[in-house]
Scaffold this active site. Sequence first.
Site, PDB file in Angstrom:
ATOM      1  N   HIS A 109       0.719  -1.148  -0.075  1.00  0.00           N
ATOM      2  CA  HIS A 109      -0.171  -0.035   0.051  1.00  0.00           C
ATOM      3  C   HIS A 109       0.842   1.189  -0.064  1.00  0.00           C
ATOM      4  CE1 HIS A 109      -3.257  -2.575   1.203  1.00  0.00           C
ATOM      5  NE2 HIS A 109      -2.315  -3.064   2.123  1.00  0.00           N
ATOM      6  N   SER A 119      15.527  21.155 -16.602  1.00  0.00           N
ATOM      7  CA  SER A 119      14.292  21.889 -16.998  1.00  0.00           C
ATOM      8  C   SER A 119      14.669  23.221 -17.578  1.00  0.00           C
ATOM      9  CB  SER A 119      13.467  22.507 -15.649  1.00  0.00           C
ATOM     10  OG  SER A 119      12.997  23.591 -15.837  1.00  0.00           O
ATOM     11  N   LYS A 168      16.921  21.920 -11.421  1.00  0.00           N
ATOM     12  CA  LYS A 168      16.069  20.488 -11.863  1.00  0.00           C
ATOM     13  C   LYS A 168      17.195  19.557 -12.438  1.00  0.00           C
ATOM     14  CE  LYS A 168      12.244  19.813 -11.853  1.00  0.00           C
ATOM     15  NZ  LYS A 168      11.242  19.144 -11.023  1.00  0.00           N
ATOM     16  N   GLU A 184      10.178   8.120 -16.934  1.00  0.00           N
ATOM     17  CA  GLU A 184       9.035   8.785 -17.113  1.00  0.00           C
ATOM     18  C   GLU A 184       8.451   8.362 -18.541  1.00  0.00           C
ATOM     19  OE1 GLU A 184       8.312  12.828 -14.789  1.00  0.00           O
ATOM     20  OE2 GLU A 184      10.256  12.636 -16.003  1.00  0.00           O
TER      21      GLU A 184
END
Length: 460
Positions: free
Chosen positions: A157, A278, A284, A291
Amino acid sequence: MKKKLWGGRFTEQTKESVESFTESISFDWRLYKYDIEGSIAHATMLAKCKIITEKEKKEIVKGLKIILAEIDAGKFKFKKNLEDIHMNIESALIERIGEPAKKLHTARSRNDQVALDLRLWVREQIMVTYNYLTIAQQALVQKSKEHFGVIMPGFTHMQHAQPILLSHYLLAYVEMFERDKKRLLDCSKRLNESPLGACALAGTTLPTDPALTAEMLRFDGICQNSIDAVSDRDFCMEYAFCLSLISMHLSRLCEEWIIWCNDELRFIDISDAYCTGSSIMPQKKNPDVLELIRGKCGRVYSHLTTLLTMFKGLPLSYNRDMQEDKVAIFDVVETVHAMLNIFAELTMNTRFNGEKMKSACENGFSDATALAEYLVRKNVPFRKAHEIVGNIVRECVRMNLKIKDLDLEIMKRYSPFIAKDVFQVLGVENCVRNYKSSGSSAPRFVKNRIAYWERKLNKG
Ligand code: ARG
Protein backbone atom coordinates in the site's frame (compact mmCIF):
# COMPACT_ATOMS: atom_id res chain seq x y z
CA MET A 1 -2.17 2.72 -69.66
CA LYS A 2 0.40 1.49 -67.18
CA LYS A 3 -0.74 -1.99 -66.15
CA LYS A 4 -0.61 -3.27 -62.59
CA LEU A 5 0.61 -6.81 -61.96
CA TRP A 6 -3.04 -7.56 -61.19
CA GLY A 7 -4.41 -5.25 -63.89
CA GLY A 8 -5.72 -7.77 -66.46
CA ARG A 9 -9.40 -7.07 -65.97
CA PHE A 10 -9.08 -3.37 -65.35
CA THR A 11 -9.90 -0.80 -67.99
CA GLU A 12 -9.19 2.29 -65.92
CA GLN A 13 -6.03 3.56 -64.29
CA THR A 14 -6.00 3.48 -60.47
CA LYS A 15 -6.52 6.91 -58.95
CA GLU A 16 -3.48 8.35 -57.24
CA SER A 17 -5.54 8.97 -54.14
CA VAL A 18 -6.37 5.25 -54.06
CA GLU A 19 -2.74 4.31 -54.51
CA SER A 20 -1.78 6.55 -51.62
CA PHE A 21 -4.53 5.23 -49.43
CA THR A 22 -3.93 1.55 -50.11
CA GLU A 23 -0.14 1.38 -50.31
CA SER A 24 1.85 -0.38 -47.61
CA ILE A 25 5.34 -0.09 -49.03
CA SER A 26 6.01 2.91 -46.79
CA PHE A 27 6.08 0.50 -43.85
CA ASP A 28 6.19 -3.09 -45.12
CA TRP A 29 9.54 -2.54 -46.84
CA ARG A 30 10.85 -3.86 -43.52
CA LEU A 31 9.83 -7.35 -44.68
CA TYR A 32 12.11 -7.40 -47.73
CA LYS A 33 14.64 -9.86 -46.35
CA TYR A 34 11.95 -12.35 -45.43
CA ASP A 35 10.05 -11.83 -48.64
CA ILE A 36 13.16 -12.69 -50.64
CA GLU A 37 14.06 -15.61 -48.41
CA GLY A 38 10.51 -16.93 -48.88
CA SER A 39 10.64 -16.43 -52.64
CA ILE A 40 13.94 -18.27 -52.95
CA ALA A 41 12.49 -21.21 -51.02
CA HIS A 42 9.33 -21.08 -53.11
CA ALA A 43 11.24 -21.06 -56.41
CA THR A 44 13.43 -23.92 -55.23
CA MET A 45 10.32 -25.92 -54.38
CA LEU A 46 8.72 -25.11 -57.76
CA ALA A 47 11.83 -26.43 -59.52
CA LYS A 48 11.98 -29.58 -57.38
CA CYS A 49 8.35 -30.23 -58.25
CA LYS A 50 9.13 -29.63 -61.93
CA ILE A 51 6.70 -26.72 -62.16
CA ILE A 52 9.56 -24.50 -63.34
CA THR A 53 12.90 -25.56 -64.78
CA GLU A 54 16.16 -25.66 -62.88
CA LYS A 55 17.48 -22.93 -65.17
CA GLU A 56 14.51 -20.66 -64.48
CA LYS A 57 14.96 -21.21 -60.77
CA LYS A 58 18.63 -20.29 -60.97
CA GLU A 59 17.85 -17.05 -62.75
CA ILE A 60 15.14 -16.20 -60.24
CA VAL A 61 17.39 -16.88 -57.28
CA LYS A 62 20.26 -14.91 -58.79
CA GLY A 63 17.97 -11.97 -59.55
CA LEU A 64 16.48 -12.02 -56.06
CA LYS A 65 19.93 -12.00 -54.48
CA ILE A 66 20.90 -8.95 -56.50
CA ILE A 67 17.73 -7.18 -55.38
CA LEU A 68 18.45 -8.13 -51.77
CA ALA A 69 21.95 -6.64 -52.00
CA GLU A 70 20.55 -3.47 -53.54
CA ILE A 71 17.97 -3.01 -50.80
CA ASP A 72 20.58 -3.77 -48.13
CA ALA A 73 22.79 -1.07 -49.62
CA GLY A 74 19.93 1.44 -49.73
CA LYS A 75 20.09 1.59 -53.51
CA PHE A 76 16.68 0.16 -54.29
CA LYS A 77 13.88 2.58 -55.12
CA PHE A 78 10.58 1.51 -53.62
CA LYS A 79 7.56 2.59 -55.66
CA LYS A 80 4.25 3.53 -54.12
CA ASN A 81 2.30 2.61 -57.26
CA LEU A 82 3.56 -0.96 -56.78
CA GLU A 83 1.63 -1.06 -53.51
CA ASP A 84 3.65 -3.29 -51.29
CA ILE A 85 6.95 -5.04 -50.74
CA HIS A 86 5.80 -8.19 -52.55
CA MET A 87 4.99 -6.43 -55.80
CA ASN A 88 7.94 -4.07 -55.57
CA ILE A 89 10.28 -7.04 -55.49
CA GLU A 90 8.40 -9.07 -58.10
CA SER A 91 8.32 -6.14 -60.52
CA ALA A 92 12.01 -5.45 -60.01
CA LEU A 93 12.71 -9.10 -60.74
CA ILE A 94 10.69 -8.99 -63.94
CA GLU A 95 12.56 -5.84 -64.98
CA ARG A 96 15.86 -7.56 -64.36
CA ILE A 97 15.48 -11.11 -65.62
CA GLY A 98 12.31 -10.98 -67.72
CA GLU A 99 10.27 -14.11 -68.50
CA PRO A 100 11.38 -16.54 -65.75
CA ALA A 101 10.40 -13.95 -63.10
CA LYS A 102 6.81 -14.16 -64.29
CA LYS A 103 6.73 -17.77 -63.09
CA LEU A 104 7.68 -16.98 -59.50
CA HIS A 105 4.14 -16.25 -58.39
CA THR A 106 2.94 -19.69 -59.52
CA ALA A 107 1.05 -21.49 -56.74
CA ARG A 108 1.35 -18.51 -54.46
CA SER A 109 -0.74 -15.52 -53.49
CA ARG A 110 0.21 -12.38 -51.67
CA ASN A 111 -2.10 -13.73 -48.98
CA ASP A 112 0.13 -16.65 -48.04
CA GLN A 113 3.19 -14.61 -48.95
CA VAL A 114 2.48 -11.83 -46.45
CA ALA A 115 1.46 -14.36 -43.81
CA LEU A 116 4.82 -16.02 -44.32
CA ASP A 117 6.89 -12.83 -44.30
CA LEU A 118 5.26 -11.65 -41.12
CA ARG A 119 5.77 -14.97 -39.36
CA LEU A 120 9.44 -14.95 -40.29
CA TRP A 121 9.82 -11.34 -39.15
CA VAL A 122 8.06 -11.93 -35.83
CA ARG A 123 10.04 -15.13 -35.26
CA GLU A 124 13.28 -13.21 -35.57
CA GLN A 125 12.14 -10.19 -33.56
CA ILE A 126 11.06 -12.45 -30.71
CA MET A 127 14.68 -13.48 -30.30
CA VAL A 128 15.78 -9.85 -30.36
CA THR A 129 13.31 -9.10 -27.55
CA TYR A 130 14.56 -12.17 -25.71
CA ASN A 131 18.13 -10.92 -25.85
CA TYR A 132 17.17 -7.43 -24.69
CA LEU A 133 15.44 -9.01 -21.71
CA THR A 134 18.57 -10.97 -20.87
CA ILE A 135 20.64 -7.78 -20.93
CA ALA A 136 18.12 -6.04 -18.64
CA GLN A 137 18.24 -9.02 -16.29
CA GLN A 138 22.03 -8.96 -16.28
CA ALA A 139 22.03 -5.28 -15.30
CA LEU A 140 19.65 -5.97 -12.40
CA VAL A 141 21.64 -8.99 -11.22
CA GLN A 142 24.85 -6.99 -11.40
CA LYS A 143 23.32 -4.29 -9.16
CA SER A 144 21.94 -6.94 -6.78
CA LYS A 145 25.39 -8.36 -6.43
CA GLU A 146 27.09 -5.00 -5.91
CA HIS A 147 24.59 -4.02 -3.22
CA PHE A 148 24.20 -7.32 -1.46
CA GLY A 149 23.42 -6.60 2.22
CA VAL A 150 21.74 -3.24 1.66
CA ILE A 151 18.47 -3.12 3.58
CA MET A 152 15.49 -1.10 2.42
CA PRO A 153 11.87 -0.76 3.42
CA GLY A 154 9.58 -3.21 1.69
CA PHE A 155 6.24 -1.62 0.89
CA THR A 156 2.62 -2.67 0.74
CA HIS A 157 0.00 0.00 0.00
CA MET A 158 3.03 2.27 -0.48
CA GLN A 159 3.50 2.14 3.31
CA HIS A 160 6.48 0.65 5.10
CA ALA A 161 5.70 -3.02 5.60
CA GLN A 162 8.73 -5.17 6.37
CA PRO A 163 12.43 -4.64 5.80
CA ILE A 164 13.89 -6.38 2.75
CA LEU A 165 17.19 -6.60 0.94
CA LEU A 166 17.57 -4.24 -2.01
CA SER A 167 18.91 -7.23 -3.95
CA HIS A 168 15.72 -9.14 -3.25
CA TYR A 169 13.69 -6.25 -4.63
CA LEU A 170 15.82 -6.04 -7.79
CA LEU A 171 15.62 -9.77 -8.35
CA ALA A 172 11.82 -9.60 -8.29
CA TYR A 173 12.05 -7.92 -11.68
CA VAL A 174 14.52 -10.53 -12.90
CA GLU A 175 11.86 -13.15 -12.17
CA MET A 176 9.27 -11.14 -14.10
CA PHE A 177 11.55 -10.81 -17.11
CA GLU A 178 12.24 -14.54 -16.97
CA ARG A 179 8.51 -15.25 -17.25
CA ASP A 180 8.39 -12.77 -20.14
CA LYS A 181 11.14 -14.73 -21.87
CA LYS A 182 9.30 -18.02 -21.43
CA ARG A 183 6.14 -16.46 -22.84
CA LEU A 184 8.08 -15.31 -25.89
CA LEU A 185 9.51 -18.76 -26.55
CA ASP A 186 6.07 -20.26 -26.21
CA CYS A 187 4.66 -17.75 -28.68
CA SER A 188 7.51 -18.49 -31.06
CA LYS A 189 6.82 -22.21 -30.91
CA ARG A 190 3.16 -21.74 -31.78
CA LEU A 191 3.81 -19.45 -34.75
CA ASN A 192 6.36 -21.76 -36.27
CA GLU A 193 4.14 -23.35 -38.94
CA SER A 194 4.46 -22.39 -42.58
CA PRO A 195 1.42 -20.85 -44.27
CA LEU A 196 2.95 -21.29 -47.76
CA GLY A 197 0.84 -23.47 -50.00
CA ALA A 198 -2.40 -21.90 -48.79
CA CYS A 199 -2.17 -19.52 -51.78
CA ALA A 200 -5.19 -17.19 -51.84
CA LEU A 201 -7.16 -19.26 -49.30
CA ALA A 202 -7.98 -22.67 -50.75
CA GLY A 203 -4.66 -24.12 -51.83
CA THR A 204 -3.68 -24.97 -55.40
CA THR A 205 -4.40 -27.49 -58.14
CA LEU A 206 -0.70 -27.63 -58.99
CA PRO A 207 1.54 -30.44 -57.69
CA THR A 208 3.47 -28.38 -55.09
CA ASP A 209 5.28 -29.53 -51.94
CA PRO A 210 4.59 -27.10 -49.07
CA ALA A 211 6.47 -29.35 -46.62
CA LEU A 212 9.63 -28.65 -48.58
CA THR A 213 9.37 -24.86 -48.32
CA ALA A 214 8.47 -25.25 -44.64
CA GLU A 215 11.65 -27.22 -44.07
CA MET A 216 13.83 -24.79 -46.02
CA LEU A 217 12.48 -21.91 -43.96
CA ARG A 218 13.06 -23.79 -40.67
CA PHE A 219 9.41 -24.21 -39.72
CA ASP A 220 8.34 -27.13 -37.54
CA GLY A 221 5.59 -28.00 -39.99
CA ILE A 222 2.87 -26.53 -42.20
CA CYS A 223 -0.47 -24.94 -41.33
CA GLN A 224 -3.07 -27.66 -41.64
CA ASN A 225 -5.89 -25.46 -42.88
CA SER A 226 -5.28 -23.12 -45.79
CA ILE A 227 -8.16 -20.81 -44.83
CA ASP A 228 -6.77 -20.42 -41.32
CA ALA A 229 -3.25 -20.05 -42.70
CA VAL A 230 -4.02 -16.82 -44.55
CA SER A 231 -6.44 -15.46 -41.94
CA ASP A 232 -4.42 -16.02 -38.82
CA ARG A 233 -2.59 -13.20 -37.09
CA ASP A 234 -2.88 -14.65 -33.60
CA PHE A 235 0.89 -14.69 -33.40
CA CYS A 236 0.98 -10.90 -33.80
CA MET A 237 -1.50 -10.46 -31.00
CA GLU A 238 0.28 -12.94 -28.75
CA TYR A 239 3.56 -11.19 -29.37
CA ALA A 240 1.98 -7.77 -28.77
CA PHE A 241 0.57 -9.14 -25.52
CA CYS A 242 4.00 -10.43 -24.46
CA LEU A 243 5.41 -6.98 -25.23
CA SER A 244 2.60 -5.32 -23.31
CA LEU A 245 3.42 -7.37 -20.24
CA ILE A 246 7.10 -6.51 -20.57
CA SER A 247 6.31 -2.81 -20.72
CA MET A 248 3.89 -3.15 -17.81
CA HIS A 249 6.72 -4.65 -15.75
CA LEU A 250 9.05 -1.86 -16.81
CA SER A 251 6.47 0.79 -15.97
CA ARG A 252 6.05 -0.52 -12.43
CA LEU A 253 9.76 -0.35 -11.82
CA CYS A 254 10.03 3.09 -13.42
CA GLU A 255 7.24 4.43 -11.26
CA GLU A 256 9.11 3.22 -8.16
CA TRP A 257 12.40 4.68 -9.25
CA ILE A 258 10.80 8.01 -10.13
CA ILE A 259 9.59 8.17 -6.54
CA TRP A 260 12.94 6.92 -5.28
CA CYS A 261 14.88 9.78 -6.82
CA ASN A 262 12.79 12.59 -5.38
CA ASP A 263 14.27 14.89 -2.74
CA GLU A 264 12.35 13.26 0.10
CA LEU A 265 13.72 9.76 -0.46
CA ARG A 266 16.92 10.01 -2.55
CA PHE A 267 17.10 6.21 -2.62
CA ILE A 268 18.75 6.41 -6.02
CA ASP A 269 20.89 8.81 -7.99
CA ILE A 270 20.71 8.45 -11.74
CA SER A 271 23.84 9.66 -13.47
CA ASP A 272 23.55 13.05 -15.17
CA ALA A 273 24.01 11.46 -18.57
CA TYR A 274 20.66 9.71 -18.13
CA CYS A 275 18.66 12.67 -16.82
CA THR A 276 17.39 15.88 -18.34
CA GLY A 277 17.01 19.42 -17.09
CA SER A 278 14.28 22.02 -17.00
CA SER A 279 14.19 24.96 -19.39
CA ILE A 280 13.15 27.31 -16.59
CA MET A 281 14.24 25.85 -13.25
CA PRO A 282 18.03 25.72 -13.18
CA GLN A 283 18.23 23.37 -10.21
CA LYS A 284 16.20 20.59 -11.83
CA LYS A 285 17.43 17.15 -12.76
CA ASN A 286 14.55 15.07 -14.00
CA PRO A 287 14.13 11.32 -14.50
CA ASP A 288 12.63 11.76 -17.98
CA VAL A 289 13.91 8.44 -19.25
CA LEU A 290 11.98 6.61 -16.56
CA GLU A 291 8.91 8.72 -17.20
CA LEU A 292 9.04 8.03 -20.91
CA ILE A 293 9.35 4.30 -20.38
CA ARG A 294 6.30 4.54 -18.13
CA GLY A 295 4.51 6.69 -20.70
CA LYS A 296 5.33 4.56 -23.70
CA CYS A 297 3.63 1.66 -21.98
CA GLY A 298 0.34 3.28 -23.01
CA ARG A 299 1.43 3.34 -26.64
CA VAL A 300 2.38 -0.32 -26.41
CA TYR A 301 -1.05 -1.32 -25.05
CA SER A 302 -2.71 0.74 -27.77
CA HIS A 303 -1.15 -1.45 -30.45
CA LEU A 304 -2.41 -4.62 -28.78
CA THR A 305 -5.86 -3.03 -28.61
CA THR A 306 -5.59 -2.00 -32.27
CA LEU A 307 -4.83 -5.55 -33.33
CA LEU A 308 -7.55 -7.13 -31.23
CA THR A 309 -10.08 -4.58 -32.44
CA MET A 310 -9.07 -4.93 -36.06
CA PHE A 311 -9.67 -8.66 -36.00
CA LYS A 312 -12.86 -8.53 -33.98
CA GLY A 313 -15.64 -9.83 -36.22
CA LEU A 314 -13.36 -9.94 -39.26
CA PRO A 315 -14.69 -12.65 -41.59
CA LEU A 316 -12.45 -15.33 -43.08
CA SER A 317 -10.19 -15.35 -44.91
CA TYR A 318 -7.91 -12.52 -46.06
CA ASN A 319 -9.32 -9.00 -45.90
CA ARG A 320 -7.35 -5.90 -46.71
CA ASP A 321 -7.95 -4.62 -43.17
CA MET A 322 -5.17 -6.99 -42.25
CA GLN A 323 -2.57 -4.83 -43.92
CA GLU A 324 -2.86 -2.52 -40.90
CA ASP A 325 -1.50 -5.26 -38.63
CA LYS A 326 1.99 -4.28 -39.67
CA VAL A 327 1.65 -0.65 -38.61
CA ALA A 328 0.86 -1.87 -35.11
CA ILE A 329 3.33 -4.71 -34.84
CA PHE A 330 6.29 -2.77 -36.24
CA ASP A 331 5.80 0.10 -33.85
CA VAL A 332 5.11 -2.01 -30.78
CA VAL A 333 8.31 -3.99 -31.32
CA GLU A 334 10.45 -0.95 -32.01
CA THR A 335 9.05 0.86 -28.96
CA VAL A 336 9.59 -1.98 -26.51
CA HIS A 337 13.09 -2.65 -27.78
CA ALA A 338 13.99 1.00 -27.25
CA MET A 339 12.48 0.86 -23.75
CA LEU A 340 14.43 -2.25 -22.77
CA ASN A 341 17.65 -0.97 -24.23
CA ILE A 342 17.62 2.37 -22.41
CA PHE A 343 16.42 0.74 -19.20
CA ALA A 344 19.45 -1.57 -19.04
CA GLU A 345 21.80 1.34 -19.71
CA LEU A 346 20.17 3.52 -17.09
CA THR A 347 20.31 0.76 -14.50
CA MET A 348 24.04 0.39 -14.99
CA ASN A 349 24.36 4.15 -14.49
CA THR A 350 22.33 4.43 -11.31
CA ARG A 351 23.69 4.66 -7.77
CA PHE A 352 21.66 3.10 -4.96
CA ASN A 353 21.97 4.92 -1.62
CA GLY A 354 22.15 2.18 0.97
CA GLU A 355 22.38 4.66 3.85
CA LYS A 356 19.19 6.47 2.86
CA MET A 357 17.35 3.20 2.41
CA LYS A 358 18.45 1.88 5.76
CA SER A 359 17.57 5.04 7.67
CA ALA A 360 14.18 5.23 5.96
CA CYS A 361 13.65 1.69 7.12
CA GLU A 362 14.19 2.56 10.75
CA ASN A 363 10.92 4.51 10.76
CA GLY A 364 7.53 2.92 10.43
CA PHE A 365 7.78 -0.06 12.84
CA SER A 366 8.65 -2.49 10.10
CA ASP A 367 9.90 -4.94 12.74
CA ALA A 368 6.40 -5.30 14.22
CA THR A 369 5.67 -8.53 12.36
CA ALA A 370 8.97 -9.98 13.57
CA LEU A 371 7.91 -9.22 17.14
CA ALA A 372 4.54 -10.92 16.59
CA GLU A 373 6.34 -13.99 15.24
CA TYR A 374 8.64 -13.91 18.28
CA LEU A 375 5.54 -14.23 20.45
CA VAL A 376 4.28 -17.08 18.28
CA ARG A 377 7.52 -18.91 19.03
CA LYS A 378 6.60 -18.48 22.72
CA ASN A 379 3.33 -20.23 21.94
CA VAL A 380 1.12 -17.13 21.84
CA PRO A 381 -1.60 -17.62 19.18
CA PHE A 382 -0.85 -15.38 16.19
CA ARG A 383 -4.08 -13.37 16.44
CA LYS A 384 -3.30 -12.61 20.09
CA ALA A 385 0.31 -11.74 19.26
CA HIS A 386 -0.90 -9.38 16.51
CA GLU A 387 -3.06 -7.55 19.03
CA ILE A 388 -0.29 -7.32 21.65
CA VAL A 389 2.16 -5.87 19.13
CA GLY A 390 -0.48 -3.47 17.87
CA ASN A 391 -0.81 -2.15 21.40
CA ILE A 392 2.96 -1.85 21.75
CA VAL A 393 3.12 0.11 18.49
CA ARG A 394 0.43 2.45 19.79
CA GLU A 395 2.55 3.04 22.91
CA CYS A 396 5.61 3.71 20.71
CA VAL A 397 3.69 6.24 18.62
CA ARG A 398 2.60 7.97 21.82
CA MET A 399 6.14 8.03 23.21
CA ASN A 400 7.73 8.75 19.83
CA LEU A 401 10.05 5.74 20.11
CA LYS A 402 11.06 2.77 17.97
CA ILE A 403 10.04 -0.62 19.31
CA LYS A 404 13.64 -1.61 19.98
CA ASP A 405 14.14 1.54 22.10
CA LEU A 406 11.24 0.71 24.35
CA ASP A 407 12.06 -0.40 27.88
CA LEU A 408 11.85 -4.17 28.36
CA GLU A 409 9.72 -3.55 31.47
CA ILE A 410 7.19 -1.55 29.44
CA MET A 411 7.06 -4.30 26.81
CA LYS A 412 6.49 -6.91 29.49
CA ARG A 413 3.39 -5.04 30.58
CA TYR A 414 1.88 -6.00 27.25
CA SER A 415 2.97 -9.64 27.39
CA PRO A 416 4.74 -11.64 30.08
CA PHE A 417 6.31 -13.75 27.31
CA ILE A 418 8.54 -10.91 26.17
CA ALA A 419 12.05 -11.41 27.57
CA LYS A 420 15.57 -10.08 27.01
CA ASP A 421 16.00 -12.17 23.87
CA VAL A 422 13.41 -9.94 22.17
CA PHE A 423 16.26 -7.64 21.20
CA GLN A 424 17.53 -10.34 18.85
CA VAL A 425 14.44 -9.91 16.70
CA LEU A 426 13.91 -6.16 16.83
CA GLY A 427 15.53 -3.69 14.47
CA VAL A 428 15.75 -3.97 10.71
CA GLU A 429 19.00 -5.92 10.57
CA ASN A 430 17.66 -8.61 12.88
CA CYS A 431 14.46 -8.78 10.87
CA VAL A 432 16.27 -9.49 7.63
CA ARG A 433 18.75 -11.88 9.23
CA ASN A 434 15.91 -13.90 10.77
CA TYR A 435 13.83 -14.56 7.66
CA LYS A 436 13.63 -18.31 7.10
CA SER A 437 11.25 -19.22 4.31
CA SER A 438 12.64 -19.88 0.85
CA GLY A 439 12.00 -17.08 -1.59
CA SER A 440 12.15 -14.61 1.31
CA SER A 441 14.58 -11.76 1.85
CA ALA A 442 16.81 -14.05 3.94
CA PRO A 443 20.38 -13.16 2.96
CA ARG A 444 21.42 -16.73 2.20
CA PHE A 445 18.46 -17.28 -0.13
CA VAL A 446 19.05 -14.02 -1.89
CA LYS A 447 22.73 -14.80 -2.23
CA ASN A 448 21.94 -18.20 -3.75
CA ARG A 449 19.52 -16.62 -6.13
CA ILE A 450 22.10 -14.06 -7.29
CA ALA A 451 24.49 -16.94 -7.99
CA TYR A 452 21.72 -18.84 -9.77
CA TRP A 453 20.94 -15.93 -12.08
CA GLU A 454 24.58 -15.24 -12.77
CA ARG A 455 25.09 -18.83 -13.87
CA LYS A 456 21.90 -18.92 -15.90
CA LEU A 457 22.27 -15.58 -17.65
CA ASN A 458 25.94 -15.94 -18.47
CA LYS A 459 25.36 -19.24 -20.21
CA GLY A 460 24.39 -17.11 -23.17
N1 ARG B 1 0.03 -5.53 -48.63
C1 ARG B 1 -0.87 -6.57 -48.32
C2 ARG B 1 -0.95 -6.77 -46.81
O1 ARG B 1 -0.08 -6.32 -46.15
C3 ARG B 1 -0.44 -7.83 -48.95
C4 ARG B 1 -1.55 -8.79 -49.23
C5 ARG B 1 -2.44 -8.24 -50.28
N2 ARG B 1 -3.41 -9.21 -50.64
C6 ARG B 1 -4.51 -8.87 -51.36
N3 ARG B 1 -5.34 -9.82 -51.60
N4 ARG B 1 -4.74 -7.64 -51.72
O2 ARG B 1 -1.86 -7.34 -46.28
